[in-house]
Design an enzyme around this catalytic site. Sequence first.
Site, PDB file in Angstrom:
ATOM      1  N   ILE A   1      50.625 -15.459  12.230  1.00  0.00           N
ATOM      2  CA  ILE A   1      50.575 -14.062  11.789  1.00  0.00           C
ATOM      3  C   ILE A   1      51.972 -13.453  11.817  1.00  0.00           C
ATOM      4  O   ILE A   1      52.693 -13.584  12.807  1.00  0.00           O
ATOM      5  CB  ILE A   1      49.664 -13.220  12.730  1.00  0.00           C
ATOM      6  CG1 ILE A   1      48.214 -13.695  12.675  1.00  0.00           C
ATOM      7  CG2 ILE A   1      49.752 -11.740  12.379  1.00  0.00           C
ATOM      8  CD1 ILE A   1      47.450 -13.315  11.452  1.00  0.00           C
TER       9      ILE A   1
ATOM     10  N   ALA B   1      45.165  -3.771   0.296  1.00  0.00           N
ATOM     11  CA  ALA B   1      44.790  -2.645  -0.576  1.00  0.00           C
ATOM     12  C   ALA B   1      44.258  -1.508   0.276  1.00  0.00           C
ATOM     13  O   ALA B   1      43.861  -1.716   1.424  1.00  0.00           O
ATOM     14  CB  ALA B   1      43.720  -3.071  -1.578  1.00  0.00           C
TER      15      ALA B   1
ATOM     16  N   TYR C   1      41.191   5.527  -6.595  1.00  0.00           N
ATOM     17  CA  TYR C   1      41.229   4.101  -6.250  1.00  0.00           C
ATOM     18  C   TYR C   1      41.334   3.238  -7.507  1.00  0.00           C
ATOM     19  O   TYR C   1      42.226   2.393  -7.629  1.00  0.00           O
ATOM     20  CB  TYR C   1      39.972   3.721  -5.464  1.00  0.00           C
ATOM     21  CG  TYR C   1      39.769   2.233  -5.303  1.00  0.00           C
ATOM     22  CD1 TYR C   1      40.596   1.493  -4.453  1.00  0.00           C
ATOM     23  CD2 TYR C   1      38.754   1.559  -5.993  1.00  0.00           C
ATOM     24  CE1 TYR C   1      40.423   0.122  -4.306  1.00  0.00           C
ATOM     25  CE2 TYR C   1      38.574   0.197  -5.843  1.00  0.00           C
ATOM     26  CZ  TYR C   1      39.413  -0.517  -5.006  1.00  0.00           C
ATOM     27  OH  TYR C   1      39.239  -1.876  -4.862  1.00  0.00           O
TER      28      TYR C   1
END
Length: 305
Positions: free
Chosen positions: A41, A69, A134
């Site tokens: 990570i 997103a 969106y």
Amino acid sequence: MKILLTGVSGLLGINFAQEMMEEHEVVGVDRGKLTNAPFKIFKHDLLETGVVDTILDDARPDWVVNCAALADLDICEDDPELSKLLNTDLPRRLARASKMRGVPFAHISTDAVFDGQKDGFYSEEDSPSPMSVYAKTKLDGEWAVLTENPKAIVARVNFYGWSLNGRRSLAEFFYNNLTHNKSMSGFTDVLFCPMLVNDTARTLTKMQKRGLKGLYHLVGPQAMSKYQFGVEIARRFNMRESDITPKSVNFSGLIAKRSNNLWLSTRKLSTDLGEDLPSFSTGLEEFYKQHTEGYPQKIRSYQHS
């Protein structure tokens, strides 16, 4: 192959990593939710100046998949600037940085770019008409990616599956309520093409291996209403479908406008792949099997040290 996944703690990101980490080296980008993941990570905020270049130079991936997103439609309505930063500007930077380094790039978009006014299905040739902040910022993101990097894959998706917090997908919404005998409603007048998120990840990887590029509809090959989807979940898990009340989206009280018809044709993708996309029934069967085998608990364990 070394795959760099942005937004790795999201519904697609975590299942994508889980799907690919045995065969490929997975590197995820996350702001800190994953403390115990079985893959590497990078803990970064992708919106910070210079971070995109830093990550690509440090990770040196063979493929970049942007799953990051702002996908909460109502938060996007409240904060259009943040929506633009995450859904338009970030994909542009990632596409540009990947192209500069000669790294293939895939970007995840949404079926919500259409207004749902058309009778029948939408193909990639149909003109989008976004109804919400969106959808508009995601459509702008598609354009930004393909302008910066014409060889990129842009996939319009709609998926369900098990998530880190257990509340990210429509399937989990129905499963959670059915499990607790809570009554809920399902929209009879919203049509969509759900795909199991693991199938989304596997298909996207096939697209990359085939060298596909450009815009594709990567959704399930079968359209159904949200209500029917809930009923199918109830039946497979042997729970009471009568707990789900048929309802119109017009009475939902949702803030952001939603499209009634998100039936997307997958003909272009199945033709270019040379195979049929996974059916709804096989995806639902795998979703059920994951539940019986402790898959949801396994991925949730990645966020606790």
